[in-house]
Design a protein around this motif. Structure first.
Motif, short mmCIF file in Angstrom:
data_model
loop_
_atom_site.label_atom_id
_atom_site.label_comp_id
_atom_site.label_asym_id
_atom_site.label_seq_id
_atom_site.Cartn_x
_atom_site.Cartn_y
_atom_site.Cartn_z
N THR A 171 18.27 -13.06 25.66
CA THR A 171 18.62 -12.12 26.67
C THR A 171 18.90 -10.98 26.94
O THR A 171 19.01 -10.23 25.67
N ILE A 172 18.39 -10.23 28.08
CA ILE A 172 17.74 -9.54 28.33
C ILE A 172 17.84 -8.46 29.65
O ILE A 172 18.30 -9.23 30.19
N ASP A 173 18.80 -7.12 29.55
CA ASP A 173 18.62 -6.74 30.72
C ASP A 173 19.02 -4.70 30.29
O ASP A 173 18.75 -5.22 29.71
N ILE A 174 18.87 -4.15 31.72
CA ILE A 174 18.28 -3.23 31.76
C ILE A 174 19.26 -2.73 32.37
O ILE A 174 20.25 -3.00 33.45
N GLU B 247 18.97 7.76 32.93
CA GLU B 247 18.96 7.34 30.73
C GLU B 247 19.46 5.76 31.50
O GLU B 247 20.15 4.93 32.41
N LYS B 248 18.00 5.08 30.85
CA LYS B 248 18.19 4.01 31.05
C LYS B 248 18.35 3.36 28.61
O LYS B 248 17.70 4.08 28.33
N PHE B 249 18.82 2.38 29.99
CA PHE B 249 18.94 1.53 27.81
C PHE B 249 18.50 0.04 28.12
O PHE B 249 18.93 -1.00 29.20
N LEU B 250 18.03 -0.61 27.28
CA LEU B 250 17.69 -1.58 26.81
C LEU B 250 18.74 -2.84 25.83
O LEU B 250 19.38 -2.22 24.76
N SER C 160 17.62 -13.57 32.17
CA SER C 160 17.97 -12.68 32.30
C SER C 160 18.44 -12.75 33.96
O SER C 160 17.89 -13.53 34.67
N SER C 161 19.48 -11.72 34.44
CA SER C 161 20.19 -11.38 34.87
C SER C 161 19.11 -11.02 36.75
O SER C 161 19.26 -10.84 37.34
#
Length: 631
Positions: A118-121, A127-130, A185-186
């Motif tokens: 399951t993935i989201d950003i 800043e961006k986080f995985l 993912s949403s």
């Protein structure tokens, strides 16, 4: 930027990994630090304090420098005046050593079956986080879920980098061999990015994403949007510290009612649901206040009724989102949830044909991507939903064939080590015969009783004709007259009700209490409700807060035998949830309802319930006499 890590509390707890370059492995709490670690601490620092304090600060995302805070030092000194608070350098040394000795989270060689992700950003300022979670099995009985947080270097997002990062977390040495069966993912942009990646087989949009689409469109329906807009404008009249707001507070205080006004929050549909619920709870107060002070700007009676139905529908949407956001949620819950919403719409809008059709069309449009065979086959494989009225008898038979075909055609050799090797080692013809027999038995045998070895072949394979045996009275009745009880507190209260009525012995109750799932007649739930209300001397769940604590303590005398650790506070919580959940049984004796038409879960926690006199929300409001005046 301060790197953040979350300390796993147990083997199955979610874990958030370090985002910094120097610490690749996650921090994990240890019950007894090794001698090597102890030697590195200054003499005046207690190693256990260093361990516990470091783990706590990291798990909460608090910088280690927080130990310099005077208030924290005051608290630690109060708890133990002899404690010497470790410096942030000492704790950082502990963290680095932990990262160097921790084992990989996933034992890839022992994993069986496919791995899903399951993935989201997450965007945090600049800043961006995985954020991703891996789902896999080491044995067939338990699904493991591990959560990771990784900072994206240079804030650049691309499909190759995302998939490669996740594959390395599964197996850093042999990451080229790692593939994923499903990705969820949403975030539609992420799914589009990795859609063509060869290492991910199937892609799915998150259920919450579709639910948000449905509710957002639902709130645009004119009958609902106009009523909510009027409520928002009405609340805006009460500016803080204004004369009108002070009058409302005095007015509510004189009636011993809630003085706080509903908060409008942000523009999310969850905030709209909370705002609407609080407004409906205060509806009678708003009515009376408008009459006393001559305020005409308020909702019409018909608009009020529309909002009641809307709130009930939103409450169920929230419930389904929460129930499918747990560590044990699975794909088989999706179709039953959609079916539950469809039936609720039919019940809430029976006399508004145009409105009902409009909402049903929104529901169908929002969830049209959940009609794939994989979703339907999952429902069949879940004993909570299989062979219920979700599908027709013919549909269930078609799904059986699809499941058998999928099992035989796909080489499920991973299941050999999972307790079903007798099937996987058969030839295709024997596999089909074996699985078909098992599914026929599943359709016809009661779920709460073991199969009788001496019984002959089932007489009927009609799912609707399946009967079940009550674990309390042992009577065999139709499926619609039963409820499956999975929660321990619900099981406990039903047994207590039966003990009060002398339907069972204490020895029998102790035996039943050990079961994880029981099936009981609805009549026993009804009897338990009546018995609880009688012993507590109340007539409705909303009066539970004012119930004498002595009466609850009296119930604890019997409950302590079955559950010794239960307190009066936890019993009150359990009573509230039970009475609220099964209130429909007490008020509606139509026992033939489908399982899916059961009540929604309690919409508020008991803590929220104690903050106001009325908790039964729309049910209370519907009993009031609406003010007959125009806007």
């Amino acid at each position: 930027h301060q790197n953040t890590m979350q300390v796993p509390k147990s083997e199955t707890s979610p874990v958030i990994r370090s985002t910094g370059p120097s610490s690749h492995m996650p921090v994990s709490s240890t019950s007894d630090p090794s001698g090597m670690l102890k030697a590195s601490f200054p003499v005046e620092s207690d190693p256990k304090l260093v361990e516990l304090l470091s783990n706590f600060l990291i798990s909460q995302g608090i910088p280690l420098e927080a130990t310099k805070d005077a208030k924290l030092q005051e608290l630690i000194t109060y708890l133990n005046p002899k404690s010497v608070i470790p410096s942030d350098n000492v704790m950082m040394e502990y963290v680095k050593r932990q990262n160097s000795i921790i084992k990989p989270l996933i034992n890839y060689p022992k994993a069986i079956g496919p791995i899903s992700v399951t993935i989201d950003i997450h965007d945090d300022l600049n800043e961006k986080f995985l954020v991703f979670s891996l789902h896999y099995f080491e044995n067939i009985d338990e699904r493991k879920n591990i959560i990771f947080l990784k900072k994206i270097s240079n804030n650049q997002i691309n499909a190759a980098h995302i998939v490669e990062t996740i594959r390395r977390e599964v197996n850093v040495q042999f990451h080229h061999d790692v593939k994923f069966r499903h990705s969820v993912s949403s975030n539609t942009e992420i799914l589009q990015m990795i859609a063509l990646n060869e290492h991910v087989e199937q892609h799915h949009i998150c259920f919450y994403h579709n639910m948000s689409i449905f509710v957002t469109e639902l709130l645009k329906v004119e009958e609902f949007s106009m009523g909510i807009d009027v409520l928002r404008e009405f609340i805006r009249f009460f500016e803080p510290e204004s004369d009108l707001y002070c009058k409302f507070q005095r007015f509510q205080s004189s009636r011993n009612e809630e003085i706080d006004l509903p908060s409008m929050g942000n523009n999310s549909w969850e905030c709209t649901y909370s705002f609407l619920t609080k407004c409906l709870v205060l509806h009678e107060s708003f009515e009376t206040f408008c009459e006393v002070y001559g305020i005409d700007f308020y909702i019409y009676n018909n608009s009020f009724n529309d909002l009641i139905h809307l709130q009930r529908l939103l409450r169920q949407c929230v419930y389904y989102c929460r129930s499918m956001s747990t560590s044990s949620s699975c794909i088989s819950q999706i179709i039953p949830a959609i079916e539950g919403l469809r039936r609720l719409i039919d019940r809430e809008f029976p006399f508004q044909q145009f409105q009902q059709e409009k909402i049903q069309n929104l529901l169908q449009f929002s969830f049209e991507n959940y009609k794939m065979q994989s979703h339907e086959m999952a429902v069949l494989l879940d004993p909570r939903f299989s062979y219920t009225e979700i599908f027709t008898e013919e549909k269930w038979k078609d799904l059986e064939s699809l499941v058998i075909e999928d099992f035989v055609n796909n080489n499920w050799r991973w299941a050999i080590n999972s307790g079903i090797q007798d099937t996987t080692l058969m030839n295709p013809r024997d596999q089909i015969l074996n699985i078909t027999c098992q599914k026929m038995e599943q359709r016809n045998l009661p779920e709460d009783s073991p199969q009788n070895p001496s019984s002959s072949a089932p007489k009927s394979i009609n799912p609707r004709s399946r009967n079940r045996r009550c674990i309390i009275c042992s009577q065999i009745k139709s499926l619609g007259e039963f409820r499956d009880i999975r929660k321990a507190n619900e099981r406990l209260l039903i047994l207590i009700g039966c003990l009060y009525r002398k339907s069972i012995t204490m020895e029998r109750a102790e035996t039943i209490m050990k079961n994880i799932l029981i099936a009981v007649c609805i009549t026993h739930i009804q009897e338990t409700l009546d018995e609880i209300y009688r012993r507590l001397c109340i007539t409705d769940v909303r009066y539970l807060n004012s119930c004498s604590i002595d009466r609850i303590q009296n119930m604890l005398v019997t409950i302590a035998i079955l559950k010794p650790d239960m307190t009066a506070v936890s019993l009150r919580d359990a009573l509230f949830e039970f009475l609220d959940r099964f209130d429909y049984v007490r008020n509606d004796m139509n026992y033939g309802k489908s399982i899916l038409e059961g009540p929604p879960e309690a919409s508020t926690s008991f803590t929220e319930y104690t903050k106001r006199k009325a908790d039964s929300e729309e049910d209370i409001v519907m009993k009031k006499n609406p003010r007959k005046s125009a806007n």
